[in-house]
Structure formats: C-alpha cells, structure tokens
Write a protein that holds these residues in place. Structure first.
Motif, short mmCIF file in Angstrom:
data_model
loop_
_atom_site.label_atom_id
_atom_site.label_comp_id
_atom_site.label_asym_id
_atom_site.label_seq_id
_atom_site.Cartn_x
_atom_site.Cartn_y
_atom_site.Cartn_z
N ILE A 20 1.05 -1.13 -0.46
CA ILE A 20 -0.12 0.14 0.23
C ILE A 20 0.80 1.22 0.10
O ILE A 20 1.51 1.16 0.97
CB ILE A 20 -1.54 0.28 0.95
CG1 ILE A 20 -1.71 -1.33 1.32
CG2 ILE A 20 -1.61 1.42 1.32
CD1 ILE A 20 -2.70 -0.98 2.46
N LEU A 21 0.21 2.62 -0.61
CA LEU A 21 1.83 3.45 -1.00
C LEU A 21 0.54 4.69 -0.41
O LEU A 21 -0.46 4.81 -0.93
CB LEU A 21 2.18 3.92 -2.44
CG LEU A 21 2.21 5.30 -2.12
CD1 LEU A 21 3.62 5.72 -2.26
CD2 LEU A 21 2.72 5.63 -3.96
N LYS A 22 0.37 4.66 0.53
CA LYS A 22 0.03 6.85 0.96
C LYS A 22 0.77 7.76 0.71
O LYS A 22 2.02 7.59 1.14
CB LYS A 22 0.12 6.30 2.64
CG LYS A 22 -0.96 7.49 3.32
CD LYS A 22 -1.32 7.34 5.13
CE LYS A 22 -2.22 8.53 5.11
NZ LYS A 22 -2.13 8.26 7.12
N MET A 23 0.13 8.80 0.02
CA MET A 23 0.75 9.55 0.45
C MET A 23 -0.44 11.39 0.75
O MET A 23 -1.37 10.68 0.55
CB MET A 23 0.95 10.26 -1.16
CG MET A 23 2.30 9.05 -2.03
SD MET A 23 2.48 9.03 -3.60
CE MET A 23 3.45 10.32 -3.83
N PHE A 24 0.74 12.45 1.40
CA PHE A 24 0.17 13.37 1.85
C PHE A 24 1.27 14.67 1.45
O PHE A 24 2.44 14.43 1.34
CB PHE A 24 -0.59 13.53 2.88
CG PHE A 24 0.16 13.19 3.89
CD1 PHE A 24 1.44 13.61 4.42
CD2 PHE A 24 0.60 11.49 4.64
CE1 PHE A 24 2.33 13.30 5.68
CE2 PHE A 24 1.70 11.24 4.97
CZ PHE A 24 2.92 12.04 6.16
N GLN A 39 4.64 7.27 2.81
CA GLN A 39 4.26 5.75 3.56
C GLN A 39 4.37 4.77 2.61
O GLN A 39 3.50 4.48 2.17
CB GLN A 39 3.17 6.36 4.47
CG GLN A 39 3.80 7.11 5.65
CD GLN A 39 2.96 7.49 6.87
OE1 GLN A 39 1.58 7.17 5.88
NE2 GLN A 39 3.09 7.67 7.63
N LEU A 40 5.06 3.46 2.58
CA LEU A 40 4.55 2.80 2.35
C LEU A 40 4.37 1.64 3.28
O LEU A 40 5.21 1.14 3.99
CB LEU A 40 6.17 1.75 1.82
CG LEU A 40 6.39 2.90 0.20
CD1 LEU A 40 8.49 1.92 0.17
CD2 LEU A 40 5.91 2.40 -0.52
N ILE A 47 3.38 0.70 9.47
CA ILE A 47 4.91 1.18 8.34
C ILE A 47 5.95 0.34 8.40
O ILE A 47 6.49 0.82 8.97
CB ILE A 47 4.72 2.81 8.91
CG1 ILE A 47 3.83 3.46 8.22
CG2 ILE A 47 6.04 3.65 7.81
CD1 ILE A 47 3.35 4.86 9.20
N LEU A 48 6.59 0.71 7.02
CA LEU A 48 8.02 0.43 5.88
C LEU A 48 9.34 0.92 5.75
O LEU A 48 9.93 0.60 6.06
CB LEU A 48 7.20 -1.33 5.44
CG LEU A 48 6.68 -2.00 6.01
CD1 LEU A 48 6.80 -3.75 4.38
CD2 LEU A 48 7.04 -3.28 6.91
N GLY A 49 8.40 1.80 5.06
CA GLY A 49 9.24 3.16 4.84
C GLY A 49 8.14 4.34 4.70
O GLY A 49 7.23 4.24 4.81
N THR A 50 9.16 5.08 5.25
CA THR A 50 8.40 6.53 4.60
C THR A 50 9.89 7.78 4.40
O THR A 50 10.64 7.26 3.76
CB THR A 50 8.53 7.81 5.83
OG1 THR A 50 9.78 7.78 6.58
CG2 THR A 50 7.05 6.13 6.73
N GLY A 51 8.97 8.72 3.55
CA GLY A 51 10.18 9.22 2.31
C GLY A 51 9.05 10.12 1.83
O GLY A 51 8.52 11.00 2.54
#
Length: 98
Positions: A20-24, A39-40, A47-51
């Motif tokens: 799942i990809l979450k963006m804001f 966020q991945l 949450i496995l990863g952020t950037g």
C-alpha cells in the motif's frame, strides 16, 4: 491510498512486503513546488518505509491539468519511487449478519 505491486523492505530484522502506498502533502508554496510525503505500508497498515518526493517546475505547473490532481500526484510519486500502482485501496468490509 493506492495498492501497489508488492515490494520487499527490511524492517525489524526481516523482509516484509509493502503493498500500500499512502501520500500526503507536507508543503506547497502554491507557486512553484510541493513536497509530498510517502509511506509504504503492509496490509496491516504497519509502516515499512517513509520518504518524500518534490514536484517542481513544469511538473508542478501541469499538476492537476487532467482534472484529477490526486491521481496525478500518486502517479508522479509512484514513478519517482519506482513503484507500480495496481489500484485504489479499498478497505475490507465487515460482513453483516441478517
């Protein structure tokens, strides 16, 4: 949120699948650039990863020109991150008993 082709990420000593990809938006100067946080997530929403991804210049100017700025920014972010979007995230529905 969007579903993505699963990718494996290392977290807490094991390889786990983000699907799942979450963006804001975290910053938008309303003129020439915006910063989009990503966020991945696992299916369980861990949450496995952020950037972050910056959209600027002509890409920023053109953002929203198709009439769906959300779809455009997800496509832009996914491309920048090397991810493949497979669809919209749809939350599981609870079954109702008659």
């Amino acid at each position: 949120m969007k579903t993505i082709q699963s990718i494996n990420l290392w977290k807490d000593g094991s390889s786990r699948a983000a699907s799942i990809l979450k963006m804001f938006i975290s910053y938008d100067d309303l003129n020439e650039q915006a910063i989009i946080q990503d966020q991945l997530l696992e299916e369980s929403f861990v949450i496995l990863g952020t950037g972050s991804v910056t959209i600027a210049g002509q890409d920023y100017i053109d953002w929203g020109s198709t009439g769906d700025p959300n779809a455009e920014i997800y496509a832009y972010g996914a491309a920048a991150l090397g991810l493949t979007i497979t669809g919209d995230y749809v939350a599981p529905q609870e079954e109702t008993q008659p």
